[in-house]
Design a protein around this motif. Sequence first.
Motif, PDB file in Angstrom:
ATOM      1  N   ASP A 105       0.844  -1.195   0.000  1.00 43.41           N
ATOM      2  CA  ASP A 105       0.000   0.000   0.000  1.00 43.41           C
ATOM      3  C   ASP A 105       0.886   1.255   0.000  1.00 43.41           C
ATOM      4  N   ALA A 106       0.239   2.418   0.033  1.00 41.86           N
ATOM      5  CA  ALA A 106       0.979   3.685  -0.061  1.00 41.86           C
ATOM      6  C   ALA A 106       1.873   3.920   1.159  1.00 41.86           C
ATOM      7  N   LEU A 107       1.625   3.168   2.244  1.00 42.17           N
ATOM      8  CA  LEU A 107       2.463   3.317   3.430  1.00 42.17           C
ATOM      9  C   LEU A 107       3.619   2.330   3.418  1.00 42.17           C
ATOM     10  N   GLY A 108       3.720   1.542   2.341  1.00 41.23           N
ATOM     11  CA  GLY A 108       4.847   0.628   2.207  1.00 41.23           C
ATOM     12  C   GLY A 108       4.632  -0.738   2.835  1.00 41.23           C
ATOM     13  N   ARG A 109       3.416  -0.998   3.348  1.00 37.89           N
ATOM     14  CA  ARG A 109       3.174  -2.319   3.953  1.00 37.89           C
ATOM     15  C   ARG A 109       2.727  -3.305   2.886  1.00 37.89           C
ATOM     16  N   PHE A 110       3.286  -4.519   2.960  1.00 31.69           N
ATOM     17  CA  PHE A 110       2.994  -5.542   1.960  1.00 31.69           C
ATOM     18  C   PHE A 110       1.728  -6.310   2.357  1.00 31.69           C
ATOM     19  N   HIS A 111       0.849  -6.556   1.374  1.00 28.01           N
ATOM     20  CA  HIS A 111      -0.361  -7.327   1.646  1.00 28.01           C
ATOM     21  C   HIS A 111      -0.426  -8.518   0.696  1.00 28.01           C
ATOM     22  N   LEU A 112      -0.352  -9.729   1.276  1.00 21.90           N
ATOM     23  CA  LEU A 112      -0.294 -10.949   0.474  1.00 21.90           C
ATOM     24  C   LEU A 112      -1.524 -11.085  -0.431  1.00 21.90           C
ATOM     25  N   LEU A 113      -2.710 -10.871   0.141  1.00 23.24           N
ATOM     26  CA  LEU A 113      -3.937 -11.022  -0.643  1.00 23.24           C
ATOM     27  C   LEU A 113      -4.616  -9.676  -0.877  1.00 23.24           C
ATOM     28  N   GLY A 114      -3.902  -8.579  -0.640  1.00 19.21           N
ATOM     29  CA  GLY A 114      -4.502  -7.263  -0.842  1.00 19.21           C
ATOM     30  C   GLY A 114      -5.300  -6.807   0.364  1.00 19.21           C
ATOM     31  N   THR A 115      -6.053  -5.712   0.182  1.00 18.15           N
ATOM     32  CA  THR A 115      -6.839  -5.171   1.286  1.00 18.15           C
ATOM     33  C   THR A 115      -8.280  -4.967   0.845  1.00 18.15           C
ATOM     34  N   ASP A 116      -9.181  -4.788   1.820  1.00 22.34           N
ATOM     35  CA  ASP A 116     -10.579  -4.539   1.492  1.00 22.34           C
ATOM     36  C   ASP A 116     -10.846  -3.031   1.417  1.00 22.34           C
ATOM     37  N   ASN A 167     -19.613 -13.260   5.513  1.00 18.93           N
ATOM     38  CA  ASN A 167     -19.840 -11.807   5.469  1.00 18.93           C
ATOM     39  C   ASN A 167     -18.714 -11.082   4.735  1.00 18.93           C
ATOM     40  N   MET A 168     -17.526 -11.732   4.616  1.00 13.41           N
ATOM     41  CA  MET A 168     -16.479 -11.122   3.786  1.00 13.41           C
ATOM     42  C   MET A 168     -16.867 -11.164   2.310  1.00 13.41           C
ATOM     43  N   ILE A 169     -17.483 -12.292   1.889  1.00 16.85           N
ATOM     44  CA  ILE A 169     -17.941 -12.368   0.492  1.00 16.85           C
ATOM     45  C   ILE A 169     -19.041 -11.331   0.263  1.00 16.85           C
ATOM     46  N   ALA A 170     -19.937 -11.193   1.251  1.00 11.11           N
ATOM     47  CA  ALA A 170     -20.982 -10.176   1.128  1.00 11.11           C
ATOM     48  C   ALA A 170     -20.359  -8.790   1.009  1.00 11.11           C
ATOM     49  N   GLY A 171     -19.268  -8.549   1.763  1.00 10.35           N
ATOM     50  CA  GLY A 171     -18.605  -7.253   1.707  1.00 10.35           C
ATOM     51  C   GLY A 171     -17.947  -6.981   0.360  1.00 10.35           C
ATOM     52  N   GLY A 172     -17.603  -8.057  -0.366  1.00  5.04           N
ATOM     53  CA  GLY A 172     -16.956  -7.877  -1.662  1.00  5.04           C
ATOM     54  C   GLY A 172     -17.936  -7.924  -2.817  1.00  5.04           C
ATOM     55  N   ALA A 188     -12.716  -4.766  -7.653  1.00  5.41           N
ATOM     56  CA  ALA A 188     -11.721  -5.409  -6.791  1.00  5.41           C
ATOM     57  C   ALA A 188     -12.157  -6.844  -6.513  1.00  5.41           C
ATOM     58  N   PRO A 189     -12.133  -7.703  -7.552  1.00  5.99           N
ATOM     59  CA  PRO A 189     -12.701  -9.051  -7.401  1.00  5.99           C
ATOM     60  C   PRO A 189     -12.054  -9.873  -6.296  1.00  5.99           C
ATOM     61  N   TRP A 190     -10.783  -9.556  -5.953  1.00  6.86           N
ATOM     62  CA  TRP A 190     -10.102 -10.393  -4.960  1.00  6.86           C
ATOM     63  C   TRP A 190     -10.792 -10.363  -3.590  1.00  6.86           C
ATOM     64  N   VAL A 191     -11.498  -9.284  -3.293  1.00  2.47           N
ATOM     65  CA  VAL A 191     -12.132  -9.166  -1.972  1.00  2.47           C
ATOM     66  C   VAL A 191     -13.155 -10.282  -1.755  1.00  2.47           C
ATOM     67  N   ALA A 192     -13.919 -10.631  -2.805  1.00  2.00           N
ATOM     68  CA  ALA A 192     -14.918 -11.694  -2.659  1.00  2.00           C
ATOM     69  C   ALA A 192     -14.351 -13.060  -3.025  1.00  2.00           C
TER      70      ALA A 192
END
Lengths: 281, 322
Positions: free
Chosen positions: A48-59, A228-233, A240-244
Amino acid sequence: MNRLARFSAVLLGVLVAAVVLVPALAATDPLAIGDVLATRLVPPASSDALGRFHLLGTDRFGRDLFVRMMLAGRISLAVGVAGSVLAGAVGTVVGASAAWRGGVVDRLAMGVSDALLSIPRLILLLLCAALWQPGAATVLVVLGATGWMGVARLVRGEVLGVRAQPYVSAAEALGARSSRVLWRHVVPNALGPAIVATTLGVGNAILLESGLSFLGLGIQPPAPSWGNMIAGGRDLIVTAPWVAIAPGVALIVTVLACTLLGDSLRDRLAGERPRDLAERV
Amino acid sequence: MRRLAAAFVLLWLVVTLTFVLVRLAPGDAAALLVPPTATPEDAARLRAELALDAPIAVQYAKWMGGLLRGDLGESFTQRRPVTRVLREALPVSLGLGVSSLVLTFVVGVAIGTLQATRRGTVVDPALTFATTAIYAAPSYWLALSLIAVFTYGATVWGLPPALRLPAFGIRDPAGVETGWSALVDVVRHAVLPVTVLAAVGAAGIARYARSTVADLAGAEWVRTARAKGLPSRAVYGRHVLANALPPLVVLLALSLPGVVAGSVFVESVFAWPGMGRAMVTAISARDYPVVMGATVLYAALVILANLAADLVLPLIDPRRDA
């Protein structure tokens, strides 16, 4: 155990270790919402813009999806296993008591069980989940309350068979109390099919929990559950298909492993029988 | 006749259980139905109007009495008879259920038979894995994935228009109401929901069909048929499938209610105005009469399917004489 079942067992072991360890060791809090604009909807395997790595991305709130998924896995696995075990326990008690007591108790228990079996489990689940306050505890109780009937019939049949065995008469002749004969001698020998049914029920219970959570009637955000994570995506499926997709894959892999493991257990304990056709979510 | 009586007793038990379950629940329907500015007196008046303040025995008697006359009461939120709400929703769900069941059956039996005839090759375990994986997938997730590909992806990637499928509702709101193009429109709207339901169902049927066909392929009369030199096609068509199909047909009848219930998620994702969506909407609004009516209707479907299976099985499989 065949190769697929062994692979499933290893996979589930790794998953359990991951859902316990990852949220505990993770640098990011899977529930906290920080600098949303700098961290939201980061694609998988990037920073992300703060330099933190996200393996599966963020929501959409910039929360790390991998850590959230593992935290959700804790809830989904725990509710699935506990719900299925609760259903199995209730079913064992009801089925064993019905067979042992006979008469009115038996007829009443089987009548209620027939009536509940006549309502599709999903509908029964929706009905109960909606009538009480949604949450993990409700889902658990409701899974237990709607899943015991099959086990009860299995155990009832087994107990009726076992009670004709000579060792039961022997225990009675020695003057053991009726309840002691039932729980010490009969039920332990009638549990085989109930254990298979309970194991096979875990995958289904996980799916049902996810379904309820998807509809907003199960685990409530901000607590994550795969459903509920799938519902959120859901509305991000284009941008951002990865979220769901990620929690869906976790769900499929988990349920698949549970089913393969349960199938192999059944083949070992009960021989190859036609497969059941449970309702699917 | 005895079976019919038993079915009615069962239905009565379901109706009573539903009533008890709904009335056991905490939470006050009237408090949810009145606007936030309403006074306690307003809530009390509404409660009286909806007969929620009557003793529970009176409410039960009213509900049973109405049911016997085919009256399921009035929806709290829509203020029209529950029977009319359900009558509009049932055909949608039944249409979805029946068309996906037909597809389920054809595809599932074909896959299961293919697996059983290819035992010992890599095809069998590969298909077992694939069907178990699809069977493990939640239908709402499959639905979202298909929408991503065939609704949005198809537009972005410029797929032919035939593959650009609508994802929401049962017909195009801007389209015509009648005639051929209206039918085509409904069919196009139905492709994705039916595919999702049929994929999950076919995966289940294939698992079942495989073991049934494999069991039958080891039977003595099949060995005899082979020994007298029948080609493999005839052995499977006339001797194996002919014996495998009756239980599968019955299984299919028995799974209709399950499919109708399972369409809750598909209807919710694709915004189809069926039973499932009516149920979910009614639940979040605490619209008790609709919830109870829908539950009873679902249960009636199950009991009816069981009864039909009991009656039909001896007809298509003479070995099982009732």
